[in-house]
Design a protein around this motif. Structure first.
Motif, PDB file in Angstrom:
ATOM      1  N   ASP A 304       0.834  -1.203   0.000  1.00 52.48           N
ATOM      2  CA  ASP A 304       0.000   0.000   0.000  1.00 52.48           C
ATOM      3  C   ASP A 304       0.869   1.253   0.000  1.00 52.48           C
ATOM      4  O   ASP A 304       0.620   2.217  -0.749  1.00 52.48           O
ATOM      5  N   ALA A 310      -2.797   3.949  -3.802  1.00 54.94           N
ATOM      6  CA  ALA A 310      -3.626   3.984  -5.014  1.00 54.94           C
ATOM      7  C   ALA A 310      -4.427   2.706  -5.236  1.00 54.94           C
ATOM      8  O   ALA A 310      -5.340   2.681  -6.068  1.00 54.94           O
ATOM      9  N   LEU A 311      -4.098   1.628  -4.524  1.00 55.85           N
ATOM     10  CA  LEU A 311      -4.779   0.350  -4.741  1.00 55.85           C
ATOM     11  C   LEU A 311      -6.043   0.247  -3.906  1.00 55.85           C
ATOM     12  O   LEU A 311      -6.116   0.747  -2.790  1.00 55.85           O
ATOM     13  N   SER A 312      -7.021  -0.434  -4.457  1.00 56.59           N
ATOM     14  CA  SER A 312      -8.258  -0.668  -3.723  1.00 56.59           C
ATOM     15  C   SER A 312      -8.041  -1.752  -2.675  1.00 56.59           C
ATOM     16  O   SER A 312      -7.082  -2.529  -2.746  1.00 56.59           O
ATOM     17  N   GLU A 313      -8.944  -1.819  -1.702  1.00 58.36           N
ATOM     18  CA  GLU A 313      -8.857  -2.860  -0.682  1.00 58.36           C
ATOM     19  C   GLU A 313      -8.962  -4.249  -1.312  1.00 58.36           C
ATOM     20  O   GLU A 313      -8.289  -5.186  -0.879  1.00 58.36           O
ATOM     21  N   LYS A 314      -9.775  -4.359  -2.351  1.00 63.33           N
ATOM     22  CA  LYS A 314      -9.926  -5.641  -3.046  1.00 63.33           C
ATOM     23  C   LYS A 314      -8.605  -6.075  -3.672  1.00 63.33           C
ATOM     24  O   LYS A 314      -8.217  -7.248  -3.588  1.00 63.33           O
ATOM     25  N   ASP A 315      -7.895  -5.136  -4.298  1.00 61.81           N
ATOM     26  CA  ASP A 315      -6.600  -5.459  -4.897  1.00 61.81           C
ATOM     27  C   ASP A 315      -5.589  -5.856  -3.826  1.00 61.81           C
ATOM     28  O   ASP A 315      -4.806  -6.800  -4.017  1.00 61.81           O
ATOM     29  N   GLN A 317      -6.160  -7.203  -0.907  1.00 59.68           N
ATOM     30  CA  GLN A 317      -6.488  -8.495  -0.311  1.00 59.68           C
ATOM     31  C   GLN A 317      -6.023  -9.665  -1.181  1.00 59.68           C
ATOM     32  O   GLN A 317      -5.782 -10.767  -0.684  1.00 59.68           O
ATOM     33  N   TYR A 350       0.501  -1.396 -11.544  1.00 59.15           N
ATOM     34  CA  TYR A 350       1.113  -1.324 -10.218  1.00 59.15           C
ATOM     35  C   TYR A 350       1.913  -2.575  -9.859  1.00 59.15           C
ATOM     36  O   TYR A 350       2.201  -2.815  -8.690  1.00 59.15           O
TER      37      TYR A 350
END
Length: 380
Positions: A304, A310-315, A317, A350
């Motif tokens: 992170d 910039a990454l979503s929580e889904k990414d 996980q 990313y």
């Protein structure tokens, strides 16, 4: 050498290169280069980066180590000779069983019952299909015995004795090559991978080298040679490090040009083998299984931060390690760290954030007491 030739005669395109005079004993093997050199795999540019406060996962309570061991047992299941690698953590048991004459491998998991030595294990094949069950008695220092019932209900007795490992003499490394080219010349693959010479037990030698072969063929674009919509040139080589305590770490170095986009990975993922016991190490062997949440929190916090939030929580996980993983990491003796190779779990833009290098010193509280990593720490 005849053993290895028979083992690999099925690979028709393979060219053997024997140059054993240039090969040293295992104690002189090169250490993996974990410096890393990635091109076109970088994280976000400066316009995308925002301030991210790194989570202090080290402040979390680290679970105590439960009663644990990592043992090998050999003996008979019915009339067949078998080799079992069994791990215990608390009351949980898991591991692999392979038949020495065929290299067929089964996976099992189960529990020790009633705080005693009785156990029950369920068995699966490589595809996850039910292959039967074990019920028996475990004596850690002596062996295990009981009944095995296969998926058809056929019962067989098994009796396995504790096994410390095969004898080793003058271990050396040989290079094998597998070269493939598409008919139209648009796809090219060059794989160079190692084989270990000097393991005196033929069956364990075959198993170890078969596992190495499978890894280097499986994690390449070998299956894409005949895919007309893809153009690539892939060169896969390796570095071998003798880590001590019978552990060999084989690190994959990977140069890939795919659709005119080039990627260079000089400390990619790898395979880590106890060559005396024929055992491939998994995450749950290296780290306390009940500390995986803390380990994953540390890894995700670093990813992170690297990506500037910039990454979503889904990414994020998707980057969590699972206990059974065996090739999403590489070990370094020279740099005293472990590289978690999680690039392919992230969005393409990313993927450079997916290389997470953490020192053994930082991770030592998470080490599985029965695993090999504790022996890699500097002696005080």
């Amino acid at each position: 050498m005849d053993i290895l030739q028979r083992q690999f005669e099925k690979i028709l395109t393979m060219k053997k290169h024997y140059n054993l005079t240039r090969l040293a004993l295992m104690c002189l093997l090169f250490a993996c280069n974990t410096g890393g050199n990635q091109q076109n795999e970088q994280g976000p540019d400066s316009t995308q980066i925002k301030t991210v406060k790194e989570t202090s996962v080290r402040e979390a309570d680290i679970p105590n180590a439960l009663e644990n061991f990592d043992k090998t047992f050999v003996g008979k299941l019915g009339d067949a000779q078998v080799h079992m690698n069994l791990r215990r953590y608390g009351s949980n048991l898991s591991g692999t069983l392979w038949f020495l004459n065929s290299l067929e491998e089964l996976y099992f998991k189960g529990i020790l019952q009633d705080e005693g030595n009785n156990f029950a294990l369920t068995i699966q094949d490589k595809k996850g299909a039910n292959a039967g069950e074990f019920i028996g008695l475990l004596d850690e220092s002596k062996g295990i015995s009981g009944k095995w019932k296969d998926s058809q209900g056929v019962e067989k007795d098994f009796n396995l004795a504790s096994f410390q490992g095969v004898s080793i003499e003058n271990i050396k490394v040989d290079d094998l090559e597998l070269n493939q080219d598409s008919n139209d010349g648009k796809r090219r693959l060059r794989i160079t991978y190692p084989q270990l010479l000097g393991i005196k037990d033929e069956k364990v030698s075959n198993k170890v080298n078969n596992d190495i072969e499978y890894y280097f063929e499986e994690y390449t674009l070998l299956d894409s040679i005949d895919v007309p919509t893809l153009e690539f040139s892939e060169d896969v080589k390796f570095e071998v490090t003798f880590m001590g305590n019978d552990l060999i770490s084989i690190c994959k170095n990977h140069h890939l040009s795919k659709n005119k986009d080039t990627h260079i990975f000089e400390d990619s993922h790898g395979i880590n083998i106890n060559f005396k016991r024929g055992k491939i190490y998994e995450i749950q062997d290296l780290f306390k299984p009940n500390a995986l949440d803390q380990l994953n929190a540390m890894i995700i916090a670093r990813i992170d931060k690297s990506c500037g939030g910039a990454l979503s929580e889904k990414d994020l996980q998707k980057c969590k390690l699972q206990a059974h993983e065996s090739n999403s990491f590489s070990l370094s003796k020279k740099n005293q760290n472990i590289t978690f190779h999680l690039t392919e779990r992230l969005p393409y833009k990313y993927r450079g954030c997916g290389y997470v290098r953490i020192s053994y010193e930082e991770l030592k509280e998470y080490f599985n007491p029965s695993g090999p990593l504790k022996d890699l720490l500097p002696k005080s």
